[in-house]
Structure formats: structure tokens, C-alpha cells
Design a protein around this motif. Sequence first.
Motif, PDB file in Angstrom:
ATOM      1  N   GLU A 246       0.824  -1.211   0.000  1.00  0.00           N
ATOM      2  CA  GLU A 246       0.000   0.000   0.000  1.00  0.00           C
ATOM      3  C   GLU A 246       0.856   1.259   0.000  1.00  0.00           C
ATOM      4  O   GLU A 246       0.561   2.241  -0.683  1.00  0.00           O
ATOM      5  CB  GLU A 246      -0.947   0.007   1.206  1.00  0.00           C
ATOM      6  CG  GLU A 246      -2.017  -1.071   1.175  1.00  0.00           C
ATOM      7  CD  GLU A 246      -1.487  -2.449   1.545  1.00  0.00           C
ATOM      8  OE1 GLU A 246      -0.328  -2.549   2.053  1.00  0.00           O
ATOM      9  OE2 GLU A 246      -2.210  -3.438   1.326  1.00  0.00           O
ATOM     10  N   SER A 247       1.935   1.235   0.793  1.00  0.00           N
ATOM     11  CA  SER A 247       2.812   2.408   0.852  1.00  0.00           C
ATOM     12  C   SER A 247       3.498   2.648  -0.486  1.00  0.00           C
ATOM     13  O   SER A 247       3.615   3.788  -0.957  1.00  0.00           O
ATOM     14  CB  SER A 247       3.860   2.225   1.946  1.00  0.00           C
ATOM     15  OG  SER A 247       3.245   2.082   3.207  1.00  0.00           O
ATOM     16  N   ALA A 248       3.965   1.553  -1.102  1.00  0.00           N
ATOM     17  CA  ALA A 248       4.649   1.679  -2.388  1.00  0.00           C
ATOM     18  C   ALA A 248       3.712   2.240  -3.452  1.00  0.00           C
ATOM     19  O   ALA A 248       4.073   3.152  -4.213  1.00  0.00           O
ATOM     20  CB  ALA A 248       5.194   0.320  -2.821  1.00  0.00           C
ATOM     21  N   LEU A 249       2.491   1.709  -3.502  1.00  0.00           N
ATOM     22  CA  LEU A 249       1.526   2.204  -4.479  1.00  0.00           C
ATOM     23  C   LEU A 249       1.178   3.664  -4.225  1.00  0.00           C
ATOM     24  O   LEU A 249       1.007   4.449  -5.169  1.00  0.00           O
ATOM     25  CB  LEU A 249       0.261   1.343  -4.455  1.00  0.00           C
ATOM     26  CG  LEU A 249       0.401  -0.082  -5.012  1.00  0.00           C
ATOM     27  CD1 LEU A 249      -0.887  -0.871  -4.788  1.00  0.00           C
ATOM     28  CD2 LEU A 249       0.769  -0.069  -6.495  1.00  0.00           C
ATOM     29  N   GLY A 250       1.106   4.038  -2.951  1.00  0.00           N
ATOM     30  CA  GLY A 250       0.816   5.427  -2.609  1.00  0.00           C
ATOM     31  C   GLY A 250       1.900   6.372  -3.096  1.00  0.00           C
ATOM     32  O   GLY A 250       1.612   7.460  -3.608  1.00  0.00           O
ATOM     33  N   ILE A 251       3.155   5.960  -2.933  1.00  0.00           N
ATOM     34  CA  ILE A 251       4.275   6.790  -3.393  1.00  0.00           C
ATOM     35  C   ILE A 251       4.241   6.937  -4.908  1.00  0.00           C
ATOM     36  O   ILE A 251       4.410   8.037  -5.460  1.00  0.00           O
ATOM     37  CB  ILE A 251       5.611   6.186  -2.922  1.00  0.00           C
ATOM     38  CG1 ILE A 251       5.778   6.397  -1.418  1.00  0.00           C
ATOM     39  CG2 ILE A 251       6.787   6.791  -3.686  1.00  0.00           C
ATOM     40  CD1 ILE A 251       7.000   5.723  -0.830  1.00  0.00           C
ATOM     41  N   ILE A 252       4.018   5.824  -5.612  1.00  0.00           N
ATOM     42  CA  ILE A 252       4.001   5.889  -7.076  1.00  0.00           C
ATOM     43  C   ILE A 252       2.837   6.746  -7.567  1.00  0.00           C
ATOM     44  O   ILE A 252       2.982   7.542  -8.509  1.00  0.00           O
ATOM     45  CB  ILE A 252       3.936   4.467  -7.683  1.00  0.00           C
ATOM     46  CG1 ILE A 252       5.161   3.655  -7.268  1.00  0.00           C
ATOM     47  CG2 ILE A 252       3.868   4.542  -9.206  1.00  0.00           C
ATOM     48  CD1 ILE A 252       5.104   2.193  -7.654  1.00  0.00           C
ATOM     49  N   GLU A 253       1.691   6.645  -6.907  1.00  0.00           N
ATOM     50  CA  GLU A 253       0.541   7.461  -7.304  1.00  0.00           C
ATOM     51  C   GLU A 253       0.843   8.948  -7.119  1.00  0.00           C
ATOM     52  O   GLU A 253       0.475   9.778  -7.960  1.00  0.00           O
ATOM     53  CB  GLU A 253      -0.693   7.062  -6.489  1.00  0.00           C
ATOM     54  CG  GLU A 253      -1.965   7.751  -6.949  1.00  0.00           C
ATOM     55  CD  GLU A 253      -3.204   7.180  -6.299  1.00  0.00           C
ATOM     56  OE1 GLU A 253      -4.283   7.258  -6.912  1.00  0.00           O
ATOM     57  OE2 GLU A 253      -3.089   6.651  -5.171  1.00  0.00           O
ATOM     58  N   ALA A 254       1.537   9.283  -6.025  1.00  0.00           N
ATOM     59  CA  ALA A 254       1.921  10.678  -5.801  1.00  0.00           C
ATOM     60  C   ALA A 254       2.887  11.148  -6.883  1.00  0.00           C
ATOM     61  O   ALA A 254       2.838  12.305  -7.328  1.00  0.00           O
ATOM     62  CB  ALA A 254       2.549  10.824  -4.414  1.00  0.00           C
ATOM     63  N   GLU A 255       3.767  10.252  -7.336  1.00  0.00           N
ATOM     64  CA  GLU A 255       4.716  10.610  -8.391  1.00  0.00           C
ATOM     65  C   GLU A 255       4.036  10.702  -9.751  1.00  0.00           C
ATOM     66  O   GLU A 255       4.492  11.453 -10.624  1.00  0.00           O
ATOM     67  CB  GLU A 255       5.873   9.613  -8.407  1.00  0.00           C
ATOM     68  CG  GLU A 255       6.750   9.737  -7.162  1.00  0.00           C
ATOM     69  CD  GLU A 255       7.843   8.688  -7.066  1.00  0.00           C
ATOM     70  OE1 GLU A 255       8.777   8.879  -6.257  1.00  0.00           O
ATOM     71  OE2 GLU A 255       7.763   7.676  -7.783  1.00  0.00           O
ATOM     72  N   VAL A 256       2.943   9.958  -9.935  1.00  0.00           N
ATOM     73  CA  VAL A 256       2.119  10.138 -11.137  1.00  0.00           C
ATOM     74  C   VAL A 256       1.561  11.561 -11.153  1.00  0.00           C
ATOM     75  O   VAL A 256       1.586  12.261 -12.174  1.00  0.00           O
ATOM     76  CB  VAL A 256       0.971   9.103 -11.180  1.00  0.00           C
ATOM     77  CG1 VAL A 256      -0.045   9.478 -12.266  1.00  0.00           C
ATOM     78  CG2 VAL A 256       1.514   7.705 -11.429  1.00  0.00           C
ATOM     79  N   ALA A 257       1.078  12.000  -9.994  1.00  0.00           N
ATOM     80  CA  ALA A 257       0.512  13.351  -9.883  1.00  0.00           C
ATOM     81  C   ALA A 257       1.573  14.425 -10.136  1.00  0.00           C
ATOM     82  O   ALA A 257       1.268  15.518 -10.651  1.00  0.00           O
ATOM     83  CB  ALA A 257      -0.114  13.544  -8.507  1.00  0.00           C
ATOM     84  N   LYS A 258       2.826  14.119  -9.789  1.00  0.00           N
ATOM     85  CA  LYS A 258       3.926  15.067 -10.032  1.00  0.00           C
ATOM     86  C   LYS A 258       4.305  15.136 -11.515  1.00  0.00           C
ATOM     87  O   LYS A 258       5.045  16.026 -11.929  1.00  0.00           O
ATOM     88  CB  LYS A 258       5.158  14.639  -9.238  1.00  0.00           C
ATOM     89  CG  LYS A 258       5.075  14.926  -7.752  1.00  0.00           C
ATOM     90  CD  LYS A 258       6.235  14.273  -6.996  1.00  0.00           C
ATOM     91  CE  LYS A 258       7.586  14.798  -7.430  1.00  0.00           C
ATOM     92  NZ  LYS A 258       8.687  14.204  -6.606  1.00  0.00           N
TER      93      LYS A 258
END
Length: 286
Positions: A246-258
Motif C-alpha cells: 500500500e505504501s509503495a503504491l501510494g508513493i508511485i501514485e503521488a509521483e504520477v501526480a507530479k
Amino acid sequence: MGSFPIFLSSILCCIMLPEMTGVELLRRVKSFPRLRSIPVVLLTAMEDLESKNAGFAAGADDYVTKPFQPVELCLRLRGLLRLNEYHDRLEEVDNILKSMVAIVEAKDVYTKGHSLRVAQLVAAMGREVNLEEEKMETLYRAGLLHDIGKIVVDSGCLNKPGPLEPKEMAVIRRHPETGAVILGQMQRTAPIVPLVRDHHEHLDGSGYPAGKRGQEISFLTRLLSCADVYDALTSDRPYRKAMPRESALGIIEAEVAKGWWDLEAFRLLERVVEMEEGYGHAGVNY
């Protein structure tokens, strides 16, 4: 049968034999792993399709109908031997590349198995969008070989537990280009060169090594990038422990937004790891 010499280059076999059929003999021959790749030509006076299908099912590579011209048989054999030699060379290239990946992973103790896991994951993502077989093979092979450029990076740099110095980071950041140069020397790996070279590029142009952006980065590369980042985050590193899914997916999703990663690629990643609950490092086979 156990005394077959290992230097056989081809096998000629008649369908009609005294104690067994040629098809039965062929099945026995092909049951020995060291003989499976040897070209086999069946000789027959029978024209029926059933006999030919049985021979091909048993592992025959060609049929020659009797009576035949010797030159015809020689040409058939020469073609099969050339094809077999070509396959042997491809297998040799694959073995060399696998050895190089093993060397990279031996140097970087924290990423053992990383390349295989990335290959399995990105192939699973490709299946979700029904990619054609050729693109699936490209994805899987790129996953296996994406970090091959690290073969020239010092193991002390790869395993450093603290922050990298600017010079060390510059060395690390050269590995995509180094990998592209290595793989670009071989026709078999030419299709994966763009993926290996660009897997650290960001859609907003902030990645490396060339600062590519947007449409300059292929869809297959975008899939590979997401798979690579996910496995890196969910694996132990010298400077941190593995993160939960969950943490890994959350980080990648935030980087998608970036603006770093592709949204569609991320959604595919999310779908695959949720379906493969505990993908963690069991992986998905291509």
C-alpha cells in the motif's frame, strides 16, 4: 538408447523398421534431453497425412518421401542444420546475458531477484492490455535486462548504506546508457534498447539520462518504469527496509501526480499487484 553419441548432428529415420515404427523410435530419441534439439528427417514411402502428422507430433522436423533424389535430402538436411545452428547461437547469447544479470545481482546484494521480478510483473501488466506476443517478449526481456548497465558500477557504490555523493550518483545514473550500449551490440536484444535506455526517464522531463518527456517515452517503457519502481520500493535496500504494498503504491501514485509516471501504466500496476496479492516477491510467470 543410452549409448547414443553426443556428437550427432542429425538423424535420418525410416518409418518402417523391423522391430518398431520410426515414429516410436523418434519418441524414444526425443525422450533424451541431450537429443531433443537434433534435427530429425523421417524417410517414408507412405503419402498418408495421418502418418506424417504422427511423425511431426513425435518431433520430426521434416519428411522425405521415397524414392528421393540424394540432392533433395542433402538440401533439406543443410537447411535444418543451419536453422539448428542459428537456434544454438541464440541460446548462447541468452546464456551470456543471464550470466551478466547474475553478475550484477551478485554485486548488489540487496537486489537479488529484482530483474526477474520486474520481468514477471511488467509481463503481467502487458497481459492486462492484451499486448501482442512480440511486444510481450520485448517487455519481459527488457525487465530481465534493464539494469545490466550496472555491471560496470562499483559494488561499494551499489551497496552504500547512506546517501550517495554527487560523483557516485553520476556513475549510477549512467547505467541505462551503458546497458543500451551493451545490448545494442546484439541483433537479438536490439528491440529492448529503448526501454533499457529510457526506464529512468520521467514524463515531465526530470528523469535521466536524457531528460526525455511525454511522447518521447514509449508506452512499453512506461510500463517497465512503474514495475521497476514498485519492486524497488517493496524490496530491502542498503538505506531502508522494504515498504508494504500500500505504501509503495501510494508513493508511485503521488509521483504520477507530479508528472513522473504514466497514469495508465500505474493503474495496470495497481490492478496486477492487487490480483496477485502477495506478488511481493512470488512473482507472476510470463
